[in-house]
Design a protein around this motif. Structure first.
Motif, PDB file in Angstrom:
ATOM      1  N   UNK A   1      85.717  61.871  46.342  1.00  0.00           N
ATOM      2  CA  UNK A   1      86.342  60.556  46.450  1.00  0.00           C
ATOM      3  C   UNK A   1      85.926  59.660  45.293  1.00  0.00           C
ATOM      4  N   UNK A   2      84.628  59.637  44.983  1.00  0.00           N
ATOM      5  CA  UNK A   2      84.161  58.832  43.864  1.00  0.00           C
ATOM      6  C   UNK A   2      84.752  59.288  42.546  1.00  0.00           C
ATOM      7  N   UNK A   3      84.910  60.592  42.401  1.00  0.00           N
ATOM      8  CA  UNK A   3      85.538  61.134  41.192  1.00  0.00           C
ATOM      9  C   UNK A   3      86.957  60.612  41.041  1.00  0.00           C
ATOM     10  N   UNK A   4      87.707  60.629  42.122  1.00  0.00           N
ATOM     11  CA  UNK A   4      89.097  60.172  42.072  1.00  0.00           C
ATOM     12  C   UNK A   4      89.181  58.684  41.739  1.00  0.00           C
TER      13      UNK A   4
ATOM     14  N   UNK B   1      89.537  64.191  19.195  1.00  0.00           N
ATOM     15  CA  UNK B   1      89.607  63.608  20.532  1.00  0.00           C
ATOM     16  C   UNK B   1      88.232  63.037  20.855  1.00  0.00           C
ATOM     17  N   UNK B   2      88.168  61.807  21.335  1.00  0.00           N
ATOM     18  CA  UNK B   2      86.905  61.119  21.595  1.00  0.00           C
ATOM     19  C   UNK B   2      86.522  61.258  23.070  1.00  0.00           C
ATOM     20  N   UNK B   3      85.271  61.632  23.320  1.00  0.00           N
ATOM     21  CA  UNK B   3      84.736  61.757  24.676  1.00  0.00           C
ATOM     22  C   UNK B   3      83.434  60.961  24.753  1.00  0.00           C
ATOM     23  N   UNK B   4      83.374  59.874  25.538  1.00  0.00           N
ATOM     24  CA  UNK B   4      82.162  59.048  25.605  1.00  0.00           C
ATOM     25  C   UNK B   4      80.930  59.777  26.102  1.00  0.00           C
ATOM     26  N   UNK B   5      81.091  60.914  26.766  1.00  0.00           N
ATOM     27  CA  UNK B   5      79.942  61.698  27.205  1.00  0.00           C
ATOM     28  C   UNK B   5      79.222  61.115  28.402  1.00  0.00           C
ATOM     29  N   UNK B   6      79.975  60.788  29.438  1.00  0.00           N
ATOM     30  CA  UNK B   6      79.357  60.271  30.651  1.00  0.00           C
ATOM     31  C   UNK B   6      78.344  61.281  31.200  1.00  0.00           C
ATOM     32  N   UNK B   7      77.130  60.774  31.469  1.00  0.00           N
ATOM     33  CA  UNK B   7      76.087  61.629  32.033  1.00  0.00           C
ATOM     34  C   UNK B   7      75.256  62.374  31.018  1.00  0.00           C
ATOM     35  N   UNK B   8      75.569  62.248  29.742  1.00  0.00           N
ATOM     36  CA  UNK B   8      74.832  62.966  28.707  1.00  0.00           C
ATOM     37  C   UNK B   8      73.954  61.986  27.935  1.00  0.00           C
ATOM     38  N   UNK B   9      72.682  61.866  28.346  1.00  0.00           N
ATOM     39  CA  UNK B   9      71.779  60.935  27.699  1.00  0.00           C
ATOM     40  C   UNK B   9      72.065  59.502  28.076  1.00  0.00           C
ATOM     41  N   UNK B  10      72.342  59.264  29.356  1.00  0.00           N
ATOM     42  CA  UNK B  10      72.693  57.915  29.815  1.00  0.00           C
ATOM     43  C   UNK B  10      72.183  57.708  31.235  1.00  0.00           C
ATOM     44  N   UNK B  11      71.666  56.519  31.501  1.00  0.00           N
ATOM     45  CA  UNK B  11      71.268  56.155  32.850  1.00  0.00           C
ATOM     46  C   UNK B  11      72.508  55.798  33.673  1.00  0.00           C
ATOM     47  N   UNK B  12      72.291  55.560  34.943  1.00  0.00           N
ATOM     48  CA  UNK B  12      73.389  55.129  35.806  1.00  0.00           C
ATOM     49  C   UNK B  12      74.026  53.861  35.255  1.00  0.00           C
TER      50      UNK B  12
ATOM     51  N   UNK C   1      73.962  52.742  32.140  1.00  0.00           N
ATOM     52  CA  UNK C   1      74.666  53.046  30.892  1.00  0.00           C
ATOM     53  C   UNK C   1      76.065  53.580  31.169  1.00  0.00           C
ATOM     54  N   UNK C   2      76.160  54.503  32.121  1.00  0.00           N
ATOM     55  CA  UNK C   2      77.452  55.107  32.429  1.00  0.00           C
ATOM     56  C   UNK C   2      78.467  54.066  32.879  1.00  0.00           C
ATOM     57  N   UNK C   3      78.042  53.158  33.750  1.00  0.00           N
ATOM     58  CA  UNK C   3      78.991  52.177  34.265  1.00  0.00           C
ATOM     59  C   UNK C   3      79.290  51.077  33.252  1.00  0.00           C
TER      60      UNK C   3
ATOM     61  N   UNK D   1      78.097  59.279  40.135  1.00  0.00           N
ATOM     62  CA  UNK D   1      78.786  59.019  41.405  1.00  0.00           C
ATOM     63  C   UNK D   1      77.806  59.125  42.569  1.00  0.00           C
ATOM     64  N   UNK D   2      77.180  60.293  42.741  1.00  0.00           N
ATOM     65  CA  UNK D   2      76.387  60.489  43.953  1.00  0.00           C
ATOM     66  C   UNK D   2      75.019  59.802  43.906  1.00  0.00           C
ATOM     67  N   UNK D   3      74.525  59.445  42.708  1.00  0.00           N
ATOM     68  CA  UNK D   3      73.300  58.639  42.673  1.00  0.00           C
ATOM     69  C   UNK D   3      73.570  57.200  43.068  1.00  0.00           C
ATOM     70  N   UNK D   4      74.810  56.782  42.949  1.00  0.00           N
ATOM     71  CA  UNK D   4      75.208  55.435  43.362  1.00  0.00           C
ATOM     72  C   UNK D   4      75.567  55.393  44.846  1.00  0.00           C
ATOM     73  N   UNK D   5      76.352  56.376  45.285  1.00  0.00           N
ATOM     74  CA  UNK D   5      76.884  56.352  46.649  1.00  0.00           C
ATOM     75  C   UNK D   5      76.062  57.164  47.629  1.00  0.00           C
TER      76      UNK D   5
END
Length: 293
Positions: free
Chosen positions: A254-257, A200-211, A213-215, A241-245
């Motif tokens: 809400x951002x998670x959803x 199963x592939x998981x891109x790893x959002x938030x693990x070694x990535x800037x804002x 990079x994540x988006x 999410x919260x560093x953006x909003x």
């Protein structure tokens, strides 16, 4: 079982993957909601912490009542700056959580969130876990891939640059998408050569990535279809999410959803979440839209 062949395809929606859970086949005909069970005292989202058996029991029951399809049990916080935990302490925590889950819901698919091969093996062989969820993609324990292959269990292969202590110091990529895709291609090939199945592939959002990079990865999430493997997305209440909003993990439902819904549209098979009810509702709406397309 998922194939280790990964031809280029356009979308996940035409595929039905299966996972072999200790002899039981789970068909991923619709997205799965994976509820997070943190048996740690220091998870980044404080409301998800379950410090004792009573809290663990309540948390598991709540997630299942709200529509969880599977549960991910973690005993080692991967947030930057978290205290180190010995393998013995991690196993004690996981054992406590796994036994409660298995007592309450013997048939629910359970993954164990660990980067340690010996801990993963014990959870599979002694405590009835079904899936190994490794944030390090085999980088923090060189025995992990061999262990996964020998056990023959589904393996969540996540991308991370660095370690939990260093990953957010100064993440840098010359070409983010190319480097992440090569990371997966190399490791998938190595796992397949060893005889591993059901990756199963998981891109790893938030693990070694800037804002940014994540988006960028979220914007191109459908590119992961090239591997012809199930895709897991875990963005629940993360800093992207919260560093953006603005706000905190506590104010980021809400951002998670929103991001979970985007992930479903872009082909996610599994959503790893703290808030099962909200994710299950997003899934229900997505399925209704898909069925009436």
């Amino acid at each position: 079982m998922a194939s280790c062949q990964y031809p280029r395809i356009k979308t996940f929606t035409t595929l039905t993957h299966t996972l072999n859970l200790r002899g039981r086949l789970l068909e991923l005909r619709e997205p799965q909601i994976m509820g997070i069970l943190n048996v740690t005292p220091d998870s980044f989202y404080s409301d998800s912490r379950t410090p004792d058996e009573a809290h663990i029991t309540d948390r598991v029951r709540q997630m299942m009542d709200e529509g969880a399809d599977m549960i991910d049990v973690g005993g080692y916080s991967s947030r930057p700056g978290a205290d180190d935990v010995t393998p013995e302490e991690e196993m004690d925590r996981l054992r406590r959580g796994l036994r409660i889950v298995r007592k309450l819901y013997p048939e629910v698919p359970v993954s164990v969130d660990t980067f340690r091969a010996d801990v993963a093996r014990m959870c599979i062989e002694e405590e009835g876990a079904d899936i190994i969820n490794d944030i390090s993609g085999g980088m923090m324990d060189r025995q992990m891939f061999r262990t996964v292959a020998r056990l023959g269990v589904p393996y969540i292969l996540m991308h991370m640059q660095g370690t939990p202590d260093t990953m957010q110091v100064a993440p840098h990529y010359d070409n983010l998408r190319r480097e992440v895709m090569l990371y997966f291609a190399e490791r998938i090939d190595r796992l397949c050569q060893m005889g591993a199945k059901d990756i199963i592939v998981d891109p790893g959002f938030g693990f070694g990535k800037t804002l940014e990079h994540n988006y960028e990865l979220m914007n191109h999430l459908e590119d992961f279809a090239v591997f012809n493997l199930p895709l897991l997305v875990g963005i629940s209440r993360k800093s992207m999410i919260y560093k953006l909003t603005g706000g905190t993990p506590q104010t980021s439902l809400n951002g998670t959803t929103v991001l979970n819904t985007i992930s479903l549209v872009k082909g996610a098979h599994i959503l790893r979440v703290h808030d099962v009810k909200a994710a299950a509702e997003a899934k229900q709406i997505y399925m209704a839209m898909k069925q009436n397309a």
